[in-house]
Design a protein around this motif. Structure first.
Motif, PDB file in Angstrom:
ATOM      1  N   ASN A  59      67.539  48.075  48.594  1.00  0.00           N
ATOM      2  CA  ASN A  59      67.373  49.458  48.980  1.00  0.00           C
ATOM      3  C   ASN A  59      68.349  50.284  48.864  1.00  0.00           C
ATOM      4  OD1 ASN A  59      64.564  49.546  50.064  1.00  0.00           O
ATOM      5  ND2 ASN A  59      64.949  47.773  51.369  1.00  0.00           N
ATOM      6  N   SER A 144      63.105  59.744  53.027  1.00  0.00           N
ATOM      7  CA  SER A 144      63.918  58.954  52.766  1.00  0.00           C
ATOM      8  C   SER A 144      63.637  57.755  52.077  1.00  0.00           C
ATOM      9  CB  SER A 144      65.039  58.382  53.811  1.00  0.00           C
ATOM     10  OG  SER A 144      66.003  57.407  53.143  1.00  0.00           O
ATOM     11  N   PHE A 146      65.410  55.201  50.842  1.00  0.00           N
ATOM     12  CA  PHE A 146      66.093  53.904  51.559  1.00  0.00           C
ATOM     13  C   PHE A 146      65.470  53.550  52.806  1.00  0.00           C
ATOM     14  CE2 PHE A 146      69.138  52.480  54.600  1.00  0.00           C
ATOM     15  CZ  PHE A 146      69.671  51.486  53.767  1.00  0.00           C
ATOM     16  N   LEU A 147      65.110  54.438  53.878  1.00  0.00           N
ATOM     17  CA  LEU A 147      64.411  54.449  55.065  1.00  0.00           C
ATOM     18  C   LEU A 147      63.364  53.694  54.872  1.00  0.00           C
ATOM     19  CD1 LEU A 147      65.720  57.217  57.194  1.00  0.00           C
ATOM     20  CD2 LEU A 147      66.668  54.778  57.336  1.00  0.00           C
ATOM     21  N   GLN A 148      62.391  54.105  54.037  1.00  0.00           N
ATOM     22  CA  GLN A 148      60.865  53.463  53.733  1.00  0.00           C
ATOM     23  C   GLN A 148      61.261  52.195  53.087  1.00  0.00           C
ATOM     24  OE1 GLN A 148      58.015  56.152  51.884  1.00  0.00           O
ATOM     25  NE2 GLN A 148      59.619  57.513  51.769  1.00  0.00           N
ATOM     26  N   VAL A 150      63.723  50.171  53.795  1.00  0.00           N
ATOM     27  CA  VAL A 150      64.011  49.219  55.046  1.00  0.00           C
ATOM     28  C   VAL A 150      62.879  48.580  55.767  1.00  0.00           C
ATOM     29  CG1 VAL A 150      65.657  49.046  57.139  1.00  0.00           C
ATOM     30  CG2 VAL A 150      66.587  49.934  54.783  1.00  0.00           C
ATOM     31  N   GLN A 151      62.072  50.109  56.337  1.00  0.00           N
ATOM     32  CA  GLN A 151      61.023  49.803  57.167  1.00  0.00           C
ATOM     33  C   GLN A 151      59.888  48.895  56.513  1.00  0.00           C
ATOM     34  OE1 GLN A 151      59.673  53.910  57.483  1.00  0.00           O
ATOM     35  NE2 GLN A 151      60.933  54.102  59.270  1.00  0.00           N
TER      36      GLN A 151
END
Length: 213
Positions: A59, A144, A146-148, A150-151
């Protein structure tokens, strides 16, 4: 934030893939049957750390990859679908008795953890999962990338660790149960193969395209 559909999609893929016999399952089963549940859980700790490494590493470069080379999206999608089809075919025709393990040496906790980590890091199934499949469920318009990532990676880790923990805890019992009930093994293979095949079709028929974050 990721959508409910994306979470459900990753959950389905992760569940189908974790139920497909591969390096992680083979290693965890071998340790659990030969050394007991405690050894299997220590090995699972190494596998879990490997999953975290994959989530962070992939990510960190996902947003930049989508923005710089958007044409790779189609290639990634095709690669992911082809791998899912291969897993589906392997599951449908599989004949390996994955619960038959014997004659293995007794390893220390440190070695168990390290081998669990290395087994996962070198597992091509996990590489394809994070590089080719999970990105299909990321929608740059929802924030984001990146955040998606990671989630959604967290969803995969939760599914993978939970299922593998259940496998570790029930390895001995499952070995005895399946040894005399080959029909259950066939049912598991057919269900897993069908789910993976349908997911592969979904990937190649999905016409959505990513846009720079």
């Amino acid at each position: 934030m990721v959508s409910t559909t994306a979470v459900a999609g990753v959950f389905a893929v992760a569940l189908a893939m974790v139920l497909t016999p591969g390096p992680n399952m083979m290693y965890l089963l071998s340790r659990s049957i030969s050394q007991g549940r405690a050894a299997g859980l220590v090995s699972l700790g190494g596998v879990a750390l490997g999953l975290v490494v994959y989530v962070i590493a992939t990510n960190l470069g996902l947003a930049a990859l989508f923005a710089a080379v958007p044409t790779l999206y189609l290639a990634i999608k095709i690669a992911g679908a082809c791998y899912l089809l291969w897993l589906a075919w392997s599951a449908l025709r599989g004949t390996t008795a994955i619960f038959e393990v014997s004659g293995l040496q007794q390893d220390s906790s440190r070695r168990l953890f390290t081998m669990g980590l290395l087994t996962n890091l070198l597992n091509p199934k996990m590489a394809v999962m994070y590089i080719s499949i999970i990105p299909q469920f990321v929608d740059p318009e929802r924030g984001s990338v990146f955040l998606q990532g990671v989630q959604l990676g967290g969803v995969q880790i939760l599914v993978g660790v939970t299922v593998n923990a259940l496998i570790v805890l029930g390895a001995g019992t499952m070995a005895q149960f399946l040894a005399t009930r080959p029909t259950w093994v066939r049912v598991q293979r057919y269900l897993t193969g069908t789910v993976l095949g349908l997911l592969a079709v979904r990937l190649v028929t999905d016409g959505s395209r990513p846009s720079p974050a």
